[in-house]
Design an enzyme around this catalytic site. Structure first.
Site, short mmCIF file in Angstrom:
data_model
loop_
_atom_site.label_atom_id
_atom_site.label_comp_id
_atom_site.label_asym_id
_atom_site.label_seq_id
_atom_site.Cartn_x
_atom_site.Cartn_y
_atom_site.Cartn_z
N SER A 107 2.13 -0.13 4.97
CA SER A 107 1.84 0.56 3.72
C SER A 107 2.23 -0.32 2.53
O SER A 107 1.67 -1.40 2.37
CB SER A 107 2.54 1.93 3.73
OG SER A 107 2.08 2.73 2.69
N ASP A 157 -6.94 8.27 7.13
CA ASP A 157 -5.84 7.95 6.22
C ASP A 157 -6.15 8.52 4.84
O ASP A 157 -7.14 8.12 4.21
CB ASP A 157 -5.68 6.42 6.14
CG ASP A 157 -4.43 5.99 5.39
OD1 ASP A 157 -3.96 6.77 4.53
OD2 ASP A 157 -3.93 4.88 5.66
N HIS A 188 -2.23 7.97 8.06
CA HIS A 188 -1.46 6.87 7.47
C HIS A 188 -0.29 6.45 8.37
O HIS A 188 0.17 5.32 8.29
CB HIS A 188 -0.93 7.31 6.09
CG HIS A 188 -0.51 6.16 5.22
ND1 HIS A 188 -1.40 5.24 4.72
CD2 HIS A 188 0.71 5.79 4.78
CE1 HIS A 188 -0.74 4.34 3.99
NE2 HIS A 188 0.54 4.65 4.02
C1 MLT Z 1 2.60 3.74 -0.45
O1 MLT Z 1 2.92 4.91 -0.41
O2 MLT Z 1 3.40 2.86 -0.22
C2 MLT Z 1 1.20 3.45 -0.81
O3 MLT Z 1 0.39 3.99 0.08
C3 MLT Z 1 0.90 2.00 -0.87
C4 MLT Z 1 1.53 1.37 -2.05
O4 MLT Z 1 1.86 2.07 -2.99
O5 MLT Z 1 1.68 0.14 -2.03
#
Ligand code: MLT
Length: 206
Positions: A107, A157, A188
Site C-alpha cells: 500500500s 480493491d 486491499h
Molecule cells: C494507503 O492507505 O496507504 C493508501 O492506500 C495508499 C497511499 O496513501 O499511499
C-alpha cells in the site's frame, strides 16, 4: 536484530542464508518497522531484512509521504521522501555491507517504493509492490535496466482502481523494468495468494 543511527527508525536483521538479496520492507499506513518482518521472513527465509518506519504522521499513523486525501498525494512531498528513502538505503547498505535490496512494499509502502524506482532507479535490485498506485504524475526517469518488478493488485480493491495499477505497470515498464502485473480476486488486504506469488518471485531472484 539491531538498530543503528541511520536516518529512519528501523529494524535490521542480518542474513542467515548468504546469496539471497536483502529485502527492504515498507509498511502501509499506520504500520511500523515491526509490521512486515514476519512477512519478510516468510517470503525470503534467511535474507537480510531492513525495515524502516515512515516519517510522516497522519493522525499518529506512520506513512512514507503526505497525502491530501485517500489516493491524492502531495507530489512534492512524495519526491522529497522518495529521495530521502533512497539515501537511507544507500547509507544502510554501506553500514551493513549489503547488496542492493529488493523492495517489498504494501500500500503506502509500495507507493513510495514505486516513487523511488521512478526517481532513483539504481536503489533496488527489484521490487514486489502489493496494492500499489501511481505515486507521481511524471514519467519514470528511466534506467531500470530490466530490473524485475512484481505488482500484485486486488480486483475488488476499493482503494486502488484497476486502471491506476495498470498505469503503474506501464510507467515502470517504460522506465525499463521487467514488470509482471497480476490481479488477484481480493480486496486491499493481503492473502495467501499474494504470499505464494511473492515467494516464488523472490526465489527466482536468488
Ligand atoms: C494507503 O492507505 O496507504 C493508501 O492506500 C495508499 C497511499 O496513501 O499511499
Amino acid at each position: 536484530m539491531t538498530t543503528t543511527a541511520l536516518s529512519f527508525v528501523h529494524r535490521f536483521e542480518p542474513a542467515t542464508a548468504p546469496g539471497r538479496p536483502p529485502l527492504l520492507l515498507l509498511h502501509g499506513t499506520g504500520g511500523d518497522e515491526d509490521d512486515l518482518l514476519p512477512l519478510g521472513r516468510m517470503l525470503a527465509p534467511g535474507a537480510a531484512l531492513l525495515s524502516p518506519r515512515g516519517k510522516v504522521s497522519e493522525g499518529g499513523m506512520p506513512r512514507f509521504f503526505r497525502r491530501l486525501a485517500e489516493g491524492v498525494f502531495d507530489h512534492d512531498d512524495v519526491r522529497a521522501r522518495a529521495d530521502e528513502l533512497a539515501d537511507f538505503v544507500a547509507a544502510a547498505r554501506a553500514a551493513h555491507g549489503l547488496a542492493a535490496p529488493v523492495a517489498v512494499g504494501f500500500s503506502n509502502g509500495a507507493n513510495v517504493a514505486a516513487a523511488v524506482m521512478m526517481r532513483r532507479p539504481d536503489t533496488f535490485a527489484g521490487a514486489v509492490l502489493l496494492r500499489a498506485m501511481v505515486p507521481l504524475p511524471e514519467p519514470a526517469a528511466g534506467g531500470l535496466d530490466g530490473r524485475r518488478v512484481l505488482i500484485l493488485s486486488g480486483s475488488a480493491d476499493p482503494i486502488v482502481p484497476a486502471a491506476n495499477a495498470a498505469a503503474l505497470a506501464a510507467l515502470l515498464a517504460a522506465g525499463g523494468a521487467a514488470v509482471d502485473h497480476r490481479t488477484l480476486p481480493t480486496g486491499h488486504g493481503l492473502t495467501q495468494g499474494d504470499v505464494a506469488l511473492a515467494r516464488t518471485f523472490l526465489d527466482t531472484l536468488s
